[in-house]
Write an enzyme that holds these catalytic residues in place. Sequence first.
Site, PDB file in Angstrom:
ATOM      1  N   GLY A  94      53.127 -78.154   7.169  1.00 50.22           N
ATOM      2  CA  GLY A  94      52.550 -79.254   6.409  1.00 50.22           C
ATOM      3  C   GLY A  94      53.603 -80.537   6.309  1.00 50.22           C
ATOM      4  NE  ARG A  97      61.526 -84.727   7.356  1.00 45.19           N
ATOM      5  CZ  ARG A  97      62.681 -85.222   7.685  1.00 45.19           C
ATOM      6  NH1 ARG A  97      63.469 -86.006   7.075  1.00 45.19           N
ATOM      7  NH2 ARG A  97      62.774 -84.464   8.853  1.00 45.19           N
ATOM      8  CE  LYS A 116      60.280 -86.854  10.640  1.00 47.92           C
ATOM      9  NZ  LYS A 116      60.336 -86.630  12.109  1.00 47.92           N
ATOM     10  N   GLY A 129      61.961 -84.394   0.539  1.00 51.63           N
ATOM     11  CA  GLY A 129      60.811 -85.487   1.022  1.00 51.63           C
ATOM     12  C   GLY A 129      61.546 -86.779   1.542  1.00 51.63           C
ATOM     13  CG  ASP A 259      56.148 -77.171  13.310  1.00 50.20           C
ATOM     14  OD1 ASP A 259      56.659 -76.361  14.031  1.00 50.20           O
ATOM     15  OD2 ASP A 259      56.768 -77.879  12.520  1.00 50.20           O
ATOM     16  CG  ASN A 260      58.170 -80.227  15.710  1.00 48.70           C
ATOM     17  OD1 ASN A 260      57.580 -80.845  14.833  1.00 48.70           O
ATOM     18  ND2 ASN A 260      59.218 -79.735  15.618  1.00 48.70           N
ATOM     19  CG  ASP A 269      59.951 -83.458  14.701  1.00 45.09           C
ATOM     20  OD1 ASP A 269      60.954 -84.068  14.386  1.00 45.09           O
ATOM     21  OD2 ASP A 269      59.142 -82.693  13.836  1.00 45.09           O
TER      22      ASP A 269
HETATM   23  P1  AMP Z   1      60.557 -80.754  11.332  1.00 44.27           P
HETATM   24  O1  AMP Z   1      61.854 -79.900  11.542  1.00 44.27           O
HETATM   25  O2  AMP Z   1      60.805 -82.453  10.979  1.00 44.27           O
HETATM   26  O3  AMP Z   1      59.560 -80.577  12.531  1.00 44.27           O
HETATM   27  O4  AMP Z   1      59.940 -80.151   9.933  1.00 44.27           O
HETATM   28  C1  AMP Z   1      59.317 -78.863  10.053  1.00 44.27           C
HETATM   29  C2  AMP Z   1      58.867 -78.734   8.429  1.00 44.27           C
HETATM   30  O5  AMP Z   1      59.698 -78.954   7.425  1.00 44.27           O
HETATM   31  C3  AMP Z   1      57.708 -79.576   8.458  1.00 44.27           C
HETATM   32  O6  AMP Z   1      56.855 -79.001   7.274  1.00 44.27           O
HETATM   33  C4  AMP Z   1      58.497 -81.063   7.432  1.00 44.27           C
HETATM   34  O7  AMP Z   1      57.457 -81.643   6.804  1.00 44.27           O
HETATM   35  C5  AMP Z   1      59.316 -80.152   6.671  1.00 44.27           C
HETATM   36  N1  AMP Z   1      60.654 -80.964   6.150  1.00 44.27           N
HETATM   37  C6  AMP Z   1      61.378 -81.324   6.994  1.00 44.27           C
HETATM   38  N2  AMP Z   1      62.291 -82.120   6.285  1.00 44.27           N
HETATM   39  C7  AMP Z   1      61.930 -82.378   5.087  1.00 44.27           C
HETATM   40  C8  AMP Z   1      62.339 -82.544   3.868  1.00 44.27           C
HETATM   41  N3  AMP Z   1      63.531 -83.492   3.830  1.00 44.27           N
HETATM   42  N4  AMP Z   1      61.642 -82.573   2.657  1.00 44.27           N
HETATM   43  C9  AMP Z   1      60.621 -81.979   2.733  1.00 44.27           C
HETATM   44  N5  AMP Z   1      60.171 -81.255   3.691  1.00 44.27           N
HETATM   45  C10 AMP Z   1      60.686 -81.338   5.039  1.00 44.27           C
HETATM   46 MG    MG Z   2      57.939 -81.479  12.838  1.00 44.87          MG
END
Ligand code: AMP
Ligand code: MG
Length: 501
Positions: A94, A97, A116, A129, A259-260, A269
């Site tokens: 989910g 952030r 974001k 976040g 998820d990406n 992403d």
């Molecule tokens: P990502 O690596 O950006 O595709 O993120 C993978 C998951 O980690 C997703 O659910 C993001 O919302 C969560 N996420 C990444 N960075 C943060 C952050 N700094 N705070 C909260 N959730 C994060």
């Molecule tokens: Mg992502």
Amino acid sequence: MPQHPPAAPLFAFEHSFAEQLPGFYTPAPAATYPKPRLILFNTALAQELGLDAAALNGAQGAAIFSGNAPPQNASPIALAYAGHQFGNFVPLLGDGRAMLLGEVIGAMGRRDIALKGSGRTGFSRGGDGRAALGPVLREYLVSEAMHALGIPTTRALAAVTTGESVWRPGANPGEKPGAVLTRVAQSLIRVGSFQLFAARGDGAQVKQLADYAMARHYPAARAHPQPYLALLQAVAEAQAALVARWMAVGFVHGVMNTDNTSIAGETLDFGPCAFMDAYHPKTVFSSIDAQGRYAYGNQPVMARWNVARFAETLLPLIAANEDEALAAANAEIAAFPDRYAVHWQAAFRTKLGLVTAQANDAELIGWLLAVMQAEQADFTLSFRELAMALRGDAAPVRARMHHAADFDAWLARWQARLVEECGSPVAQHKIAAAMDAVNPLYVPRNHRVEAAVNAAETGDFAPFNALLAAVTQPFAARAEWADFADPAPKGVAAFTTFCGT
Ligand code: AMP
Ligand code: MG
């Protein structure tokens, strides 16, 4: 007192996702950043979206695009999704952030507008976040470069610094300036959005999402006698086309988790992504991809894997009979390499100025790539120099490939093929121009991106703005951008990107 009509809202938001898909999101709280400042605003994109660029390009934009003051009519939500991360299933990820503000209908159709880095949500788990300025600038630059290259991608509308610092690990761990990126997407529905409910055995929710995605992105599938199989085919086609386009510009996404993986087929992403300098299929930049799962040459394999995970979520919708559903889905997954090959060959044919499809095209392209690999030839410059060869100056490309005894043989065969297709040397100049219109000269090279982002972190945006201008006009050579075309100087340490920053 004179009566003023109420001011029109800045965004004519619609909320089809929120209205039609209850259970797929939670409300996202507004951010509370101390001192938001708008540092980048994409006026051209704002205009495409039908937004009031003048009103948004300033303090009001800073308040809105930080998440502090969601605009009138916004309905900020954090999307729920699951996903396979490096092959491991995580049942709930989910938006930890991010917040979707709403949808606008622009010149190009319906677009999601999302922030974001706008603070913690119900999906933040241990995360803060937040987003750091460096990755926000990287995504702004690379996503806009991808768009300029004609590759389907989410876009960047704005970047704001928050006035807060965030702690980040990585090459230089420490406090970094915080920032928020405003992303624009055809939609933010991912393969992982389907997996969330499929993993819970909630077929009704999967069907709701599939119907919504079909209506929004693939309306032709609805009219198909087997609509959910048609949806699978459409998503497979979009992924095959997308990854072929990545390959054609030397783009390594770096984190092709489900998820990406966008259902609409956009590049989504940009955490650890990078452009390859020296051509090698095993090229990896991400510090966490030790196995090379998402290496350059493995991207089509991983796209197929992701499409297979999508297919699994649709099985009960494809056919009531399990064996029948599996057979249909398996046939589709088995067809993926052929789908991809069509796009890959078309892309590389265009890079080489070829206009007809011939039986030995894959061999001709593969031969060149084998030479480039052996020579560690710069991926971007090699294709520009092939066009120079057509204009009569073969010296640069021959110098680049000089160790390969068979390069001259390849060159002769390619030129013979062009003559066979187009005839005269005059036509060859036209072909060279056509090649230059698809083979970029300016891509976001890692050492340039690093330098630009580092300068911006200290408050100097001049290098970033210059690089952004070059990579968003990537095809025509300009004297003042000459340095941006150069590979990293020899001896510079191998470039590494850090995920989740
Ligand atoms: P990502 O690596 O950006 O595709 O993120 C993978 C998951 O980690 C997703 O659910 C993001 O919302 C969560 N996420 C990444 N960075 C943060 C952050 N700094 N705070 C909260 N959730 C994060
Ligand atoms: Mg992502």
